[in-house]
Design a protein around this motif. Structure first.
Motif, PDB file in Angstrom:
ATOM      1  N   SER A  40       0.830  -1.208   0.000  1.00 20.06           N
ATOM      2  CA  SER A  40       0.000   0.000   0.000  1.00 20.06           C
ATOM      3  C   SER A  40       0.869   1.266   0.000  1.00 20.06           C
ATOM      4  O   SER A  40       0.523   2.267  -0.638  1.00 20.06           O
ATOM      5  N   GLN A  41       2.000   1.218   0.686  1.00 16.28           N
ATOM      6  CA  GLN A  41       2.910   2.361   0.692  1.00 16.28           C
ATOM      7  C   GLN A  41       3.538   2.557  -0.690  1.00 16.28           C
ATOM      8  O   GLN A  41       3.682   3.692  -1.162  1.00 16.28           O
ATOM      9  N   ASP A  63       8.300   5.338  -8.673  1.00 17.16           N
ATOM     10  CA  ASP A  63       9.337   4.305  -8.773  1.00 17.16           C
ATOM     11  C   ASP A  63      10.680   4.809  -8.249  1.00 17.16           C
ATOM     12  O   ASP A  63      11.412   4.073  -7.567  1.00 17.16           O
ATOM     13  N   GLU A  64      11.020   6.037  -8.566  1.00 16.07           N
ATOM     14  CA  GLU A  64      12.288   6.609  -8.112  1.00 16.07           C
ATOM     15  C   GLU A  64      12.328   6.724  -6.594  1.00 16.07           C
ATOM     16  O   GLU A  64      13.353   6.450  -5.963  1.00 16.07           O
ATOM     17  N   GLN A  65      11.192   7.110  -6.005  1.00 13.83           N
ATOM     18  CA  GLN A  65      11.114   7.216  -4.550  1.00 13.83           C
ATOM     19  C   GLN A  65      11.252   5.847  -3.892  1.00 13.83           C
ATOM     20  O   GLN A  65      11.934   5.699  -2.873  1.00 13.83           O
ATOM     21  N   ILE A  66      10.610   4.844  -4.498  1.00 10.77           N
ATOM     22  CA  ILE A  66      10.704   3.476  -3.966  1.00 10.77           C
ATOM     23  C   ILE A  66      12.140   2.974  -4.019  1.00 10.77           C
ATOM     24  O   ILE A  66      12.644   2.374  -3.057  1.00 10.77           O
ATOM     25  N   GLU A  67      12.808   3.237  -5.149  1.00 18.84           N
ATOM     26  CA  GLU A  67      14.193   2.777  -5.319  1.00 18.84           C
ATOM     27  C   GLU A  67      15.118   3.395  -4.278  1.00 18.84           C
ATOM     28  O   GLU A  67      15.936   2.702  -3.665  1.00 18.84           O
ATOM     29  N   LYS A  68      14.993   4.704  -4.061  1.00 16.51           N
ATOM     30  CA  LYS A  68      15.843   5.383  -3.078  1.00 16.51           C
ATOM     31  C   LYS A  68      15.537   4.906  -1.660  1.00 16.51           C
ATOM     32  O   LYS A  68      16.442   4.734  -0.835  1.00 16.51           O
TER      33      LYS A  68
END
Length: 257
Positions: A59-60, A66-71
């Protein structure tokens, strides 16, 4: 080795000399690569986890780019090997393999220290004294070679069951290259034993076993919660029925008055 030919009338002269510059460049390359490897291993071993970055839920992730998830995941994965026992053992074995003398080497050059390589700092970085290495090559090049490349195969015997069994450990007689090679092979086996080789949980690694145990516990907990939920619903339904009957009785009594 450099081979040169010269002719004087009908006579040919062959002279063979060592290409010391090339040998020294190889040793320098070894020292540099070893220092880089050890530095990377210590970096992973000493990196502390950041408690502010927990693994993301589905959910988060759905609310992030995608860039935020990767970082985020990069920071969340930091420190995963902090003071890891398997990694710590690998570091100790690598340092020991390089620093321990090689038995069975004739002459006085039987370790990296004797040929101009020394350790510096608490984390075992190597430094090279080229002049000392040149002197060692001039005096006994074969011993210098054996410090790095001496091969000493392990003795094995066949058991009654037909399996090979190691009968002697010739680690102390092996050169640095064989020692490090054996360490890397055994380390990969240890890592495979602990973490497995892929993302599935079908192997017998420690991590896969732990994941299967957690999955079983989660499944059992879910079944328990479902049973508890069903039990509460039954009690709620019974309570509704009882309240309905009570209301009917109360209405009858009130109407009767």
């Amino acid at each position: 080795i450099i081979v040169s030919l010269s002719w004087v009338t009908d006579t040919a002269t062959v002279s063979v000399t060592q290409d010391k510059d090339t040998i020294i460049s190889y040793v320098k390359s070894f020292v540099e690569n070893y220092n880089t490897l050890l530095s990377d291993l210590y970096k992973a071993y000493d990196e502390k986890p950041n408690s502010n970055y927990k693994p993301l839920t589905d959910s988060q992730k759905a609310e992030m780019k995608d860039e935020q998830i990767e970082k985020w995941e990069e920071k969340a994965k930091a420190g995963m090997l902090y003071h890891d026992q398997t990694l710590g053992k690998v570091i100790d074995e690598i340092r020991s393999a390089v620093s321990t003398s090689i038995e069975g080497v004739s002459g006085s050059y039987d370790s990296i220290y004797s040929i101009g390589i020394s350790t510096t700092g608490l984390k075992g970085q190597l430094t090279l004294d080229e002049d000392k290495l040149k002197a060692a090559l001039d005096n006994d090049s074969e011993s210098v070679y054996n410090v790095f490349a001496k091969l000493e195969y392990k003795n094995e015997a066949t058991t009654a069951a037909g399996k090979l069994q190691e009968t002697a450990d010739n680690y102390s007689k092996s050169g640095i290259a064989q020692r490090l090679g054996d360490i890397f092979v055994s380390s990969m086996k240890s890592i495979k034993s602990v973490s497995g080789t892929d993302t599935s949980t079908n192997d017998d690694s420690d991590l896969s076993t732990l994941m299967r145990e957690l999955q079983t516990k989660m499944s059992n907990f879910k079944a328990m919660m479902n049973a508890f939920e069903t039990k509460l619903y039954k009690k709620y339904d019974a309570m509704e029925v009882a309240l309905s009957r009570l209301g009917m009785q109360l209405g009858y009594i009130t109407g009767g008055q």
